[in-house]
Write a protein that holds these residues in place. Sequence first.
Motif, PDB file in Angstrom:
ATOM      1  N   ALA A  45       1.559   2.714  -3.307  1.00 36.52           N
ATOM      2  CA  ALA A  45       0.420   3.456  -3.849  1.00 36.52           C
ATOM      3  C   ALA A  45       0.299   4.819  -3.176  1.00 36.52           C
ATOM      4  CB  ALA A  45      -0.865   2.648  -3.649  1.00 36.52           C
ATOM      5  N   ASN A  46       0.558   4.867  -1.860  1.00 39.18           N
ATOM      6  CA  ASN A  46       0.466   6.147  -1.145  1.00 39.18           C
ATOM      7  C   ASN A  46       1.536   7.127  -1.621  1.00 39.18           C
ATOM      8  OD1 ASN A  46      -1.622   5.066   0.364  1.00 39.18           O
ATOM      9  ND2 ASN A  46      -0.286   4.420   2.039  1.00 39.18           N
TER      10      ASN A  46
ATOM     11  N   GLY B 254       0.743   7.676  -5.644  1.00 39.03           N
ATOM     12  CA  GLY B 254      -0.620   8.008  -6.042  1.00 39.03           C
ATOM     13  C   GLY B 254      -1.167   7.080  -7.105  1.00 39.03           C
ATOM     14  N   ILE B 255      -0.465   5.962  -7.375  1.00 41.14           N
ATOM     15  CA  ILE B 255      -0.907   4.996  -8.384  1.00 41.14           C
ATOM     16  C   ILE B 255      -1.532   3.800  -7.678  1.00 41.14           C
ATOM     17  CG2 ILE B 255      -0.169   3.492 -10.273  1.00 41.14           C
ATOM     18  CD1 ILE B 255       2.198   5.375 -10.686  1.00 41.14           C
ATOM     19  N   ALA B 256      -2.754   3.424  -8.029  1.00 39.10           N
ATOM     20  CA  ALA B 256      -3.420   2.276  -7.421  1.00 39.10           C
ATOM     21  C   ALA B 256      -2.629   1.006  -7.710  1.00 39.10           C
ATOM     22  CB  ALA B 256      -4.846   2.153  -7.938  1.00 39.10           C
ATOM     23  N   ILE B 257      -2.646   0.060  -6.755  1.00 43.78           N
ATOM     24  CA  ILE B 257      -1.877  -1.176  -6.898  1.00 43.78           C
ATOM     25  C   ILE B 257      -2.298  -1.937  -8.156  1.00 43.78           C
ATOM     26  CG2 ILE B 257      -1.404  -3.422  -5.852  1.00 43.78           C
ATOM     27  CD1 ILE B 257      -1.593  -2.099  -3.129  1.00 43.78           C
ATOM     28  N   GLU B 258      -3.602  -2.027  -8.396  1.00 49.28           N
ATOM     29  CA  GLU B 258      -4.083  -2.790  -9.560  1.00 49.28           C
ATOM     30  C   GLU B 258      -3.624  -2.140 -10.871  1.00 49.28           C
ATOM     31  OE1 GLU B 258      -7.539  -0.355  -7.815  1.00 49.28           O
ATOM     32  OE2 GLU B 258      -5.904  -1.658  -7.105  1.00 49.28           O
ATOM     33  N   ASP B 259      -3.455  -0.828 -10.849  1.00 47.56           N
ATOM     34  CA  ASP B 259      -2.975  -0.144 -12.050  1.00 47.56           C
ATOM     35  C   ASP B 259      -1.472  -0.286 -12.231  1.00 47.56           C
ATOM     36  OD1 ASP B 259      -5.553   0.713 -12.542  1.00 47.56           O
ATOM     37  OD2 ASP B 259      -5.279   2.623 -11.495  1.00 47.56           O
TER      38      ASP B 259
ATOM     39  N   ARG C  81       0.818  -1.217   0.000  1.00 47.04           N
ATOM     40  CA  ARG C  81       0.000   0.000   0.000  1.00 47.04           C
ATOM     41  C   ARG C  81       0.853   1.269   0.000  1.00 47.04           C
ATOM     42  NH1 ARG C  81      -3.093  -3.129   3.610  1.00 47.04           N
ATOM     43  NH2 ARG C  81      -2.041  -2.160   5.386  1.00 47.04           N
TER      44      ARG C  81
ATOM     45  N   ASP D 126       4.602  12.501  -8.693  1.00 49.49           N
ATOM     46  CA  ASP D 126       3.596  11.479  -8.420  1.00 49.49           C
ATOM     47  C   ASP D 126       2.545  11.495  -9.525  1.00 49.49           C
ATOM     48  OD1 ASP D 126       1.978  13.665  -7.943  1.00 49.49           O
ATOM     49  OD2 ASP D 126       1.981  13.441  -5.769  1.00 49.49           O
TER      50      ASP D 126
END
Length: 828
Positions: free
Chosen positions: A305-306, A309-314, A302, A354
Amino acid sequence: MTETPHSDSARGNTPSSAGAHIMIVEDERIVALHLRQQLGRLGYSKITVFSAGAAALDAILSDTPDLILMDIHIDGDIDGIETAAGIPPYMHIPVIYLSAYSEDQTLERAKLTHPYGFLIKPFTERELHATIQMALQRRKVEFDLKRSEERLSLAMSAANMACWEIDIHTRQIETTGLASIIHADGDAESLSSNWDSFLKKVSPDDRNLVRKAFETAINQGDFFDVVFRSDDPRSSASWFRAQGKTFENGPSMPRRIIGVVEDITDQRVASDRLRQATTVYETTQDGVLILDQELRITSANRSYANITGIAIEDALGHRPHVIAKDTFPHAFYREMFKSLESRKHWHREIDSTDAQGNPITLMTQIIAVDSDEGALSHYVAIISDRTAIRRAEEELQYLAHYDGLTGLPNRLLAVDRLGRAIERASHQGTRLACMFIDVDNFKNINDTLGHGAGDQLLVMISRRLKALTSSTDTLARLGGDEFLITTEDILNESAAANLASRLIKGLQIPTNLAGRDITVSASIGISLYPGNAKNAQDMVRQADTAMYAAKNAGRRSFAFYKSAMTDDATHFMTRSLELRRGLENGELELFYQPQFSRLTGEMTGVEALIRWNHPTEGLVGPGEIIPVAEQSGLIIEIGQWVVEEACAQAQRWRNSGYGALRIAVNASAGQLQSDDFVDVVRNALELTQTPAHTLEIEITESMIQDEARVIARLHELRKLGVLLAIDDFGTGFSCLGSIKRLPIARIKIDQSFVRGIPDDRDNSALTEAIIALAHKLGLSVTVEGIEEHCQLDFLTKRECTDFQGFLFCRPVRASEVFNYVSASAITS
């Protein structure tokens, strides 16, 4: 008889009847020959015959038989039983004893060798064949069982397991495998004992859990599975897992619990480490990535991602955002892969953005991970957000070189720039000036209006100085109320003096601060280059020295550095160090000058005056001590010593029978401004049991000019019962209204007024006026500095209270004070 010199067939691990190697040990030749013939007829093709036990044992080592027909009674050093006992146990050779008779004692001996059978002579071929076949079959079964047990034992050992069997009735435990798995001492009896002994080796915290599982298995016949820890004080606890089930085997076989116990310590440790690693992975503030061989993300936490700013799934299936293809020049990627290939590690601080385009600073590490075979398996990347750290470093860098209040360069940057300016002036043959500026009486502003107002004033001063200097000059705040200006390409000393004058005049313009109009003045010291200075530190030090010269000259002025100033400063520094040493070594001493009543001539008190017994210079007076003490800050410590020593001397006089005597002690402005001065006086009075009214504190008029703190301190001292006097009255700027409201009991007329009396009309008139004023205000008057009889005659006719001066007595040591109990000059 020796072994037959030929062998009919090869021998295997589990021989058939025809292929079995039979050894005959028989000392009767005819019997042995007959037995050989019988075996031949029965189809045994390999037969060896020996008549003595020792020869048979030697042969066994070179050509091991599958079975031995052993005559119990053979001649020689050892009989058949002893020969059988000599066979190495690991060979597991079946032995069948042959005997014509079987007395009980011989049979008991034979049983100890665990034979596979007995044949009583004479016997038939059928009996012989059957006995041999049963022995060979038994050996095969035992061999297979042993192999099976070995495999089981090996498997259990590899699995860190042991089989156990518990007799429910007797609670005895038998084990197979690692008998001592639950105990580190390796004692095979540690588990093969009984249930109660076993429970003692279980950790007390888990003992009830194990006991309950055992009882449930007994009462309900259920399968049990329990995890517990061992109790071994010599080592850290080990973890075990016990599984078992109750079996019913009929009346001839007791109820039993059969199961296994497994050492799961390594599994537990591995599980804990995995759980810890998972916790770290999920909770760390760093982004952690698992990358494939092409640096594509296969797993991300996580924090990544924090940070980005990129979601893990992306992010999955793509390279990390910070090293994405074409983000950097090709040389960047060549260096990265070269480092990963050669050192298996790459790290670098990267300035990136980011997902929202905000600038971020990241410390990126990539570690190559190899498989067990040594080939590249994958990569692990760690992304640390250093954005806040970078900002803090930049802020610290700023604070390291700039003043946080005014925004001006600080001492460090100012000295650096001055050094560079000196280098330029040296190369170009030009001149420069260094000006050290100190605000006059800044402490009073802080004390009266508060530190907030003081900070506002410093900001205002920095703005004015900046407006009065050139953009090419360096203006810096050194700390407190001290500023430094470096001016390059200055023409001469006159130009520097003109600039200093403009600065002083510009600062004197009144300003409103905390609702009050404030006028600021400053003292400026100037050093020039080229001159005596060799570097920036020297120039700052010289300008500082010159600034003190300007202050001593009356403030609101400037002074150029001269070498004599360094000599004076060196003398002061040496003197202050000597004075501190003198205070610590007990070199200070109080002298006392008696004071006498105008009316009776009797001694009414003494004034304590400090002296310094210098190791090389002899007795040094207050004129040399006090200025050094005030400038060096020793005045507080010396003042405390004076109060304590004066009270202690008063106590010594009382103990010697002289009674209470008023002692006057001079106090400095620094003492009265100190928060603990009243406590110093109180403690000295209490420690020496000195009556407070016998201690008189003398202050000067200049201390009470608009000084609320000092006035408050005077009232606190008066509450203690201490007497207060104004020393050198008339030499300062007297404020009669303030004096009337102060808790003053006495004024002392300075000797400067007494000098010239009675011939000097002005001094005579002023002295008379001061005495009359004091009389009207109800104050006692002590006249100092009386040295001539004509002065005494004039003053005796006035309403003063006490006299003091060389005419009566010079300052003397404590031991000599009472040699002057009266003033004969007054009464005569």
